[in-house]
Design an enzyme around this catalytic site. Structure first.
Site, PDB file in Angstrom:
ATOM      1  N   ASN A  95       0.824  -1.204   0.000  1.00 37.25           N
ATOM      2  CA  ASN A  95       0.000   0.000   0.000  1.00 37.25           C
ATOM      3  C   ASN A  95       0.861   1.259   0.000  1.00 37.25           C
ATOM      4  O   ASN A  95       1.977   1.264   0.515  1.00 37.25           O
ATOM      5  CB  ASN A  95      -0.922   0.001   1.225  1.00 37.25           C
ATOM      6  CG  ASN A  95      -1.793  -1.240   1.266  1.00 37.25           C
ATOM      7  OD1 ASN A  95      -2.115  -1.818   0.230  1.00 37.25           O
ATOM      8  ND2 ASN A  95      -2.166  -1.672   2.462  1.00 37.25           N
ATOM      9  N   HIS A 134       5.738  -0.649  -2.944  1.00 42.74           N
ATOM     10  CA  HIS A 134       5.355   0.116  -4.134  1.00 42.74           C
ATOM     11  C   HIS A 134       5.491   1.618  -3.933  1.00 42.74           C
ATOM     12  O   HIS A 134       4.901   2.396  -4.679  1.00 42.74           O
ATOM     13  CB  HIS A 134       3.926  -0.242  -4.543  1.00 42.74           C
ATOM     14  CG  HIS A 134       3.774  -1.673  -4.940  1.00 42.74           C
ATOM     15  ND1 HIS A 134       2.623  -2.399  -4.731  1.00 42.74           N
ATOM     16  CD2 HIS A 134       4.658  -2.529  -5.511  1.00 42.74           C
ATOM     17  CE1 HIS A 134       2.793  -3.635  -5.166  1.00 42.74           C
ATOM     18  NE2 HIS A 134       4.017  -3.737  -5.652  1.00 42.74           N
ATOM     19  N   CYS A 171      11.202  13.990  -8.913  1.00 42.01           N
ATOM     20  CA  CYS A 171      11.488  14.308 -10.312  1.00 42.01           C
ATOM     21  C   CYS A 171      11.933  13.041 -11.027  1.00 42.01           C
ATOM     22  O   CYS A 171      12.645  12.213 -10.461  1.00 42.01           O
ATOM     23  CB  CYS A 171      12.574  15.373 -10.397  1.00 42.01           C
ATOM     24  SG  CYS A 171      13.058  15.779 -12.098  1.00 42.01           S
ATOM     25  N   SER A 214      -4.529 -10.341  -2.425  1.00 42.75           N
ATOM     26  CA  SER A 214      -4.829 -11.453  -3.325  1.00 42.75           C
ATOM     27  C   SER A 214      -3.556 -12.022  -3.931  1.00 42.75           C
ATOM     28  O   SER A 214      -3.577 -13.098  -4.532  1.00 42.75           O
ATOM     29  CB  SER A 214      -5.766 -10.990  -4.445  1.00 42.75           C
ATOM     30  OG  SER A 214      -5.109 -10.002  -5.248  1.00 42.75           O
TER      31      SER A 214
END
Length: 303
Positions: free
Chosen positions: A129, A146, A154, A247
């Site tokens: 998340n 992530h 930038c 999942s």
């Protein structure tokens, strides 16, 4: 409306993104507790399924995920890089949705994991998340697989800026978006007129004039190698893996399960519905994480 009614209303709104599920069995809670007690150096992997209880929808849940409720599709890394129009659409939606997203608070699962860390029951949390809810709950040892929606970077140099500060810049550049709250639909999605998107202004990097992007691994992009290496070391020094609310259809998460099993370490999964790794799980509990985690170790919150 009285306070009790307001709280009930907020609870209903938060739960609208949680898929249908059955009550958890006490035997399942006991099994998971015994699993964790015997492995105090467990690594935890969390997915979107733990944040749905805070009011953040996931993508794939039947009936309530973004794929099921809207025509919203995740941004593709290559499209963001190539298209000025795609960048405008992304940042316009992000700008409108940011106040609600950033105000989201942790739920019982986030707080339970922070407690487990304090009690030395888990090694660390790896999360898929980008909502920073683990940090808000107090967990210290976190790897954001992530990336995070709370940082803007930038694409061409080392410039970085906090997302809250970037919101102020976007606000000053787009005064026509003063009615932005009215663009949020009752289901939480964002509906922006085309002319607003076309006229939306995005600053370039103040250091090199490059394009700015949230520090999020978009679909089609790669997780940084150093982050993968750090997670691999954590798996190697762990005594097992606990997967919560994922999942595991995205390979970056599934790979963590495969690496754990390659070391012949056990895996436990708590998730509503099937996952990609059910056949690899030593324990699988099909339940809402918020019905399971807070009940472990006979915890009773103080009043």
């Amino acid at each position: 409306m009285r306070l009790g009614g307001v709280l009930r209303c907020r609870s209903v709104i938060k739960q609208q993104y949680v898929p249908q599920h059955k009550p958890v069995l006490n035997d399942d809670i006991k099994r998971l507790e015994e699993f964790l007690l015997s492995r105090p150096n467990i690594l935890v992997l969390t997915g979107a399924g733990i944040s749905t209880e805070s009011g953040i929808p996931d993508y794939r849940s039947a009936g309530v995920g973004l794929y099921a409720r809207t025509n919203h599709k995740p941004i593709q890394h290559s499209e963001f890089l190539k298209s000025d129009a795609v960048r405008k659409r992304y940042w316009a939606r992000n700008f409108v949705g940011w106040p609600n997203f950033s105000a989201t608070q942790p739920n019982a699962t986030h707080y339970a994991l922070a407690r487990f860390e304090r009690e030395l029951r888990i090694q660390a949390v790896v999360t898929q998340n980008v909502d920073r809810l683990h940090s808000k709950a107090g967990t210290k040892n976190i790897v954001e697989l992530h990336g995070s929606g709370y940082v803007v970077k930038c694409l061409d140099c080392d410039y970085r800026i906090e997302r809250h500060e970037f919101q102020n810049i976007l606000t000053s550049m787009n005064p026509a978006f003063s009615d932005a709250p009215d663009m949020i639909r009752p289901d939480g999605d964002v509906e922006i007129p085309a002319e607003y998107i076309e006229n939306f202004k995005i600053p370039t990097c103040p250091q090199c004039d490059g394009n700015l992007k949230p520090e999020i691994v978009f679909f089609g992009d790669c997780v940084p190698r150093e982050r993968l290496d750090a997670i691999a070391k954590m798996i190697y020094t762990s005594d097992g893996l606990l997967v919560l609310g994922s999942s595991l259809l995205v390979f970056s998460g599934y790979r963590i399960v495969l690496q754990t099993k390659d070391l012949k370490l056990p895996v436990a999964i708590v998730n509503i519905g099937e996952t990609r790794a059910d056949h690899l799980a030593d324990i699988k509990i099909s339940a809402k994480c918020g019905d399971v985690l807070p009940k472990l170790f006979d915890y009773r919150p103080t009043t």
